[in-house]
Design a protein around this motif. Structure first.
Motif, PDB file in Angstrom:
ATOM      1  N   UNK A 192      38.038  57.972  58.942  1.00  0.00           N
ATOM      2  CA  UNK A 192      36.613  57.649  59.088  1.00  0.00           C
ATOM      3  C   UNK A 192      36.330  56.346  58.340  1.00  0.00           C
ATOM      4  N   UNK A 193      36.060  55.297  59.103  1.00  0.00           N
ATOM      5  CA  UNK A 193      35.849  53.969  58.517  1.00  0.00           C
ATOM      6  C   UNK A 193      34.395  53.563  58.679  1.00  0.00           C
ATOM      7  N   UNK A 194      33.761  53.308  57.556  1.00  0.00           N
ATOM      8  CA  UNK A 194      32.389  52.830  57.556  1.00  0.00           C
ATOM      9  C   UNK A 194      32.442  51.308  57.459  1.00  0.00           C
ATOM     10  N   UNK A 195      32.029  50.646  58.525  1.00  0.00           N
ATOM     11  CA  UNK A 195      32.086  49.186  58.597  1.00  0.00           C
ATOM     12  C   UNK A 195      30.734  48.596  58.245  1.00  0.00           C
ATOM     13  N   UNK A 196      30.683  47.853  57.149  1.00  0.00           N
ATOM     14  CA  UNK A 196      29.469  47.137  56.772  1.00  0.00           C
ATOM     15  C   UNK A 196      29.524  45.718  57.297  1.00  0.00           C
ATOM     16  N   UNK A 197      28.491  45.295  57.991  1.00  0.00           N
ATOM     17  CA  UNK A 197      28.422  43.947  58.560  1.00  0.00           C
ATOM     18  C   UNK A 197      27.267  43.215  57.886  1.00  0.00           C
ATOM     19  N   UNK A 198      27.563  42.083  57.249  1.00  0.00           N
ATOM     20  CA  UNK A 198      26.541  41.319  56.549  1.00  0.00           C
ATOM     21  C   UNK A 198      26.271  40.009  57.280  1.00  0.00           C
ATOM     22  N   UNK A 199      25.293  39.250  56.785  1.00  0.00           N
ATOM     23  CA  UNK A 199      24.856  38.043  57.463  1.00  0.00           C
ATOM     24  C   UNK A 199      25.875  36.926  57.418  1.00  0.00           C
ATOM     25  N   UNK A 200      26.084  36.295  58.556  1.00  0.00           N
ATOM     26  CA  UNK A 200      27.025  35.183  58.658  1.00  0.00           C
ATOM     27  C   UNK A 200      27.546  35.082  60.073  1.00  0.00           C
ATOM     28  N   UNK A 201      27.948  33.880  60.458  1.00  0.00           N
ATOM     29  CA  UNK A 201      28.411  33.671  61.822  1.00  0.00           C
ATOM     30  C   UNK A 201      29.645  34.508  62.128  1.00  0.00           C
ATOM     31  N   UNK A 202      30.425  34.865  61.086  1.00  0.00           N
ATOM     32  CA  UNK A 202      31.623  35.678  61.314  1.00  0.00           C
ATOM     33  C   UNK A 202      31.293  37.080  61.788  1.00  0.00           C
ATOM     34  N   UNK A 203      30.020  37.463  61.768  1.00  0.00           N
ATOM     35  CA  UNK A 203      29.647  38.797  62.227  1.00  0.00           C
ATOM     36  C   UNK A 203      30.049  39.034  63.682  1.00  0.00           C
ATOM     37  N   UNK A 204      30.177  37.952  64.446  1.00  0.00           N
ATOM     38  CA  UNK A 204      30.563  38.148  65.850  1.00  0.00           C
ATOM     39  C   UNK A 204      31.980  38.703  65.946  1.00  0.00           C
ATOM     40  N   UNK A 205      32.840  38.375  64.958  1.00  0.00           N
ATOM     41  CA  UNK A 205      34.206  38.905  64.963  1.00  0.00           C
ATOM     42  C   UNK A 205      34.237  40.406  64.698  1.00  0.00           C
TER      43      UNK A 205
ATOM     44  N   UNK B 216      22.769  40.413  58.997  1.00  0.00           N
ATOM     45  CA  UNK B 216      23.694  40.614  60.113  1.00  0.00           C
ATOM     46  C   UNK B 216      22.947  40.739  61.433  1.00  0.00           C
ATOM     47  N   UNK B 217      21.785  41.383  61.412  1.00  0.00           N
ATOM     48  CA  UNK B 217      21.019  41.601  62.645  1.00  0.00           C
ATOM     49  C   UNK B 217      20.433  40.306  63.184  1.00  0.00           C
ATOM     50  N   UNK B 218      20.422  39.256  62.350  1.00  0.00           N
ATOM     51  CA  UNK B 218      19.974  37.950  62.826  1.00  0.00           C
ATOM     52  C   UNK B 218      21.050  37.271  63.677  1.00  0.00           C
ATOM     53  N   UNK B 219      22.300  37.735  63.556  1.00  0.00           N
ATOM     54  CA  UNK B 219      23.408  37.140  64.307  1.00  0.00           C
ATOM     55  C   UNK B 219      23.862  38.011  65.477  1.00  0.00           C
ATOM     56  N   UNK B 220      23.872  39.330  65.289  1.00  0.00           N
ATOM     57  CA  UNK B 220      24.353  40.252  66.321  1.00  0.00           C
ATOM     58  C   UNK B 220      23.394  41.425  66.401  1.00  0.00           C
ATOM     59  N   UNK B 221      23.123  41.877  67.600  1.00  0.00           N
ATOM     60  CA  UNK B 221      22.214  42.996  67.782  1.00  0.00           C
ATOM     61  C   UNK B 221      22.909  44.328  67.508  1.00  0.00           C
ATOM     62  N   UNK B 222      22.206  45.289  66.886  1.00  0.00           N
ATOM     63  CA  UNK B 222      22.805  46.601  66.631  1.00  0.00           C
ATOM     64  C   UNK B 222      23.325  47.283  67.890  1.00  0.00           C
ATOM     65  N   UNK B 223      22.686  47.019  69.022  1.00  0.00           N
ATOM     66  CA  UNK B 223      23.103  47.667  70.269  1.00  0.00           C
ATOM     67  C   UNK B 223      24.561  47.337  70.609  1.00  0.00           C
ATOM     68  N   UNK B 224      25.004  46.137  70.230  1.00  0.00           N
ATOM     69  CA  UNK B 224      26.396  45.760  70.488  1.00  0.00           C
ATOM     70  C   UNK B 224      27.362  46.709  69.781  1.00  0.00           C
ATOM     71  N   UNK B 225      27.096  46.973  68.524  1.00  0.00           N
ATOM     72  CA  UNK B 225      27.980  47.843  67.753  1.00  0.00           C
ATOM     73  C   UNK B 225      27.834  49.309  68.169  1.00  0.00           C
ATOM     74  N   UNK B 226      26.651  49.682  68.575  1.00  0.00           N
ATOM     75  CA  UNK B 226      26.468  51.056  69.045  1.00  0.00           C
ATOM     76  C   UNK B 226      27.275  51.303  70.319  1.00  0.00           C
ATOM     77  N   UNK B 227      27.241  50.317  71.230  1.00  0.00           N
ATOM     78  CA  UNK B 227      27.979  50.466  72.483  1.00  0.00           C
ATOM     79  C   UNK B 227      29.486  50.506  72.233  1.00  0.00           C
ATOM     80  N   UNK B 228      29.960  49.696  71.281  1.00  0.00           N
ATOM     81  CA  UNK B 228      31.398  49.630  71.017  1.00  0.00           C
ATOM     82  C   UNK B 228      31.900  50.846  70.240  1.00  0.00           C
TER      83      UNK B 228
END
Length: 404
Positions: free
Chosen positions: A8-21, A44-56
């Motif tokens: 079980x991996x909890x992935x934290x995504x913070x602000x930055x252009x690398x969030x797309x990776x 992070x939500x300023x760079x990538x939408x939460x829906x992207x991570x939910x779908x993946x």
């Protein structure tokens, strides 16, 4: 290689252009069998939408500290207990600073404080931000508490700068997380003694002779050896570093103090790694009072005597001799001088590094070394000392205990 199956991996995504990776990272973690849930900061939500991570991920994305949909509105406690590993990728300078300060001002930092799971950070930021002393101090603090750093890499950045600060590629992060969950127990059942830091030789009650060693490499080796299953005794000169988890520490000052501690430990030791930068000489006489500057005398003579050679002393043992690994901190003809020490001191292996390079010498978090033994030379690429220590422990174990 350990598996991520059902982890079980909890992935934290913070602000930055690398969030797309991080979107690709979710998929690659899942390809290795992991169950991934994502926490996003406001940045992070300023760079990538939460829906992207939910779908993946196939799981809801968490963004709020107090979640009305969670049991008793305490979602951070549920997530903290759920995680086998907390991975923050990208880890911004801001979140690294807040974690180092023990802050809990959003969901991600709060669950890091509330969880006992291993914390893995994949930094991503501008090269100047990464090099800043505050960021370096913060990452060192987190590592001393047990956090694992993956990267950063170096290269071109989105802002146009070139240098260290790029988030590692998702495949490299997956490999690093896999190793952090269950590092190979290559030293299981072995007793390891490691020296670290400088020694100090008193001139008088005020002054001493010493060197610039920070002890970082020795402490990183102690951490890696403990994670590899060893019972570790760390004999440390005067440094300002926290004791690694699961390591027994002995503090010393002088070379003679260190030798006495090493000889005691070596009586019940399978492997000795001499990573300390030991003073080669000490004053022949230590003044009982502060030495005063004499008017009209523009020079003075300080008579020195040789200190005992700790690593050579242990290597010369006829009984109770462990596998002996030395370090050679050189400023020129690095491999040549190291190979000479290997033969002259009867060592089993020596680790050579060029301390004239400020990027990989004393006080740096990075290092670049060459392993030298009877089989020849093996250069290792430049890396964080924490990453390099894990590689060195694996290489040393292969050589010292080939039947394991």
């Amino acid at each position: 290689m350990p598996s991520l199956a059902n982890k079980r991996i909890l992935l934290g995504v913070t602000g930055g252009i690398a969030a797309y990776k991080s979107a690709d990272l979710v998929r690659r973690l899942q390809d290795h069998g992991a169950n991934v849930r994502v926490v996003m900061t406001a940045g992070a939500r300023a760079f990538v939408q939460p829906l992207t991570f939910q779908a993946l991920s196939g799981n809801p994305v968490h963004t709020d500290l107090l979640d009305p949909a969670a049991e008793a509105a305490m979602g951070h406690i549920e997530l903290a207990k759920w995680a086998d590993v907390i991975l923050i990728a990208p880890a911004s300078a801001s979140v690294i600073a807040r974690l180092a300060a023990g802050m809990a001002d959003d969901l991600l930092t709060t669950l890091c404080l509330a969880s006992e799971a291993p914390l893995v950070l994949a930094p991503a930021m501008n090269q100047a931000m990464w090099r800043h002393p505050a960021t370096q101090a913060n990452t060192q603090t987190l590592q001393q508490r047990g956090a694992i750093l993956l990267g950063p890499g170096a290269g071109s950045q989105a802002c146009g700068d070139v240098g260290p600060g790029r988030m590692l590629e998702p495949t490299d992060i997956v490999d690093g997380v896999t190793r952090s969950i269950a590092p190979a127990q290559v030293l299981q059942g072995k007793k390891v003694t490691i020296t670290a830091g400088p020694t100090r030789e008193a001139l008088d009650p005020v002054r001493y002779l010493s060197n610039h060693s920070s002890g970082k490499m020795g402490f990183a080796l102690a951490t890696a050896a403990a994670r590899a299953g060893a019972e570790v005794t760390l004999i440390a000169g005067p440094v300002r570093l926290a004791t690694p988890a699961g390591v027994a520490r002995v503090d010393v000052i002088s070379t003679n103090d260190m030798l006495a501690a090493v000889e005691r430990a070596a009586d019940d030791c399978d492997l000795f790694i001499a990573a300390a930068a030991v003073a080669d000489f000490r004053p022949a006489v230590v003044a009982s009072q502060k030495i005063k500057k004499q008017d009209g005398n523009d020079s003075d003579v300080l008579r020195l005597v040789k200190n005992p050679d700790i690593v050579a002393t242990i290597a010369a043992r006829q009984v109770k001799r462990p596998f002996v690994v030395g370090f050679a901190a050189e400023t020129e003809k690095v491999s040549e001088h190291a190979a000479g020490k290997l033969q002259r001191k009867n060592l089993d292996m020596i680790i050579a590094n060029d301390v004239s390079d400020p990027q990989s010498g004393f006080n740096s978090d990075h290092n670049q070394v060459t392993i030298i033994d009877k089989n020849g030379e093996l250069p290792l690429p430049a890396a964080l000392k924490t990453e390099l220590a894990a590689e060195l422990v694996t290489r040393i174990a292969e050589r010292a205990f080939p039947a394991n």
